[in-house]
Design a protein around this motif. Structure first.
Motif: not given
Length: 300
Positions: A282-300
């Protein structure tokens, strides 16, 4: 009608101390090493193992020389024990922290973690103060069921079993060296063959691919071999040869003038970087927040 939960028979519930000792010995193959890791005495660990085997009525280990080796039933049992201990740890951390946050245990690759991720983590810490990111280095894929990691940074292809993927970026490499070795980028890339070329263990054909992308098929001169980008970068700074480095590793050295481009040509390496995490958890809120942030960093 009142519904009650069935209580497990207490005689089948080992203590967490016994299970922790069992897992450590199973992983390390030695009661002495497990005792050192757990800050216990060797005799205390041995007593816990004996008590656990007595409670279960089976032998968990057999001795081979100085090593303790799991029996077949012990090997099956330790898989379940690791899962239970991991769930218990996560539950204990979660109950103490903000439900939206908590700890995120992340396995990283050394160069990517040092040169690309670490400079950006302050932004994550500021935007998500409820999440604590714990970083540990691993060089190769592993079974998430046997570790405490929530996610990992992976290089290569989508070949890590039982995981979900977030593509981050391909690895683009540049040829660099000390300014004393090559003052300005070579106009003819074949000129690089007259210099010592340094190689990375995990990218043994890196120079071959770089040259072939320029339609150059030639025998490579001998060169030193390194196990990490950080050491090959320092060797290049000290003039030991020309290195192929990912752009995110090379850029700080190029900006400081410690290294210069040996050639203006770039090339993509054998794989890409991904964030991976286990599918069956089960995915934690911490992982969800980190993945969303990391996706933006990689795109930028």
């Amino acid at each position: 009608m009142r519904i009650t939960h069935m209580q497990p028979a207490r005689r089948f519930l080992p203590s967490t101390n016994a299970l922790t000792c069992f897992e450590a010995v199973a992983r390390l193959g030695s009661a002495t090493d497990a005792a050192a890791e757990l800050s216990l005495t060797q005799s205390a660990v041995s007593r816990q193992l004996k008590a656990l085997e007595g409670q279960l009525g089976i032998e968990l280990f057999e001795r081979r020389g100085r090593q303790l080796v799991l029996t077949a039933r012990g090997a099956a049992y330790v898989k379940e024990v690791r899962t239970i201990l991991q769930h218990l740890t996560r539950a204990s951390v979660a109950v103490r922290t903000d439900a939206r946050g908590g700890a995120l245990n992340l396995s990283i690759l050394p160069a990517f973690g040092m040169h690309w991720l670490a400079p950006r983590l302050q932004d994550f810490a500021q935007t998500h103060p409820e999440v604590t990111v714990n970083l540990s280095t691993r060089l190769a894929p592993f079974d998430f069921r046997d570790t405490h990691f929530d996610a990992a940074i992976h290089f290569g292809r989508e070949d890590w079993p039982a995981t979900d993927y977030l593509p981050l970026m391909p690895e683009t490499v540049v040829a660099v060296c000390a300014p004393s070795l090559i003052a300005t980028p070579l106009s003819d890339p074949r000129g690089i063959l007259s210099h010592d070329l340094m190689h990375l263990e995990t990218r043994p054909r890196g120079w071959v691919r770089w040259l072939r992308s320029l339609d150059i098929d030639a025998s490579l001169p001998p060169g030193m071999v390194f196990d990490q980008f950080s050491t090959i970068a320092q060797a290049a700074v000290h003039g030991l040869g020309v290195a192929l480095l990912p752009t995110f590793v090379a850029d700080p050295f190029l900006n400081s003038g410690q290294l210069v481009l040996a050639s203006p040509h770039t090339n993509q390496s054998i794989g890409s970087y991904f964030l991976v995490w286990p599918k069956d958890r089960e995915e934690s809120h911490s992982l969800t927040s980190f993945r969303t942030w990391l996706r933006k960093q990689a795109r930028s």
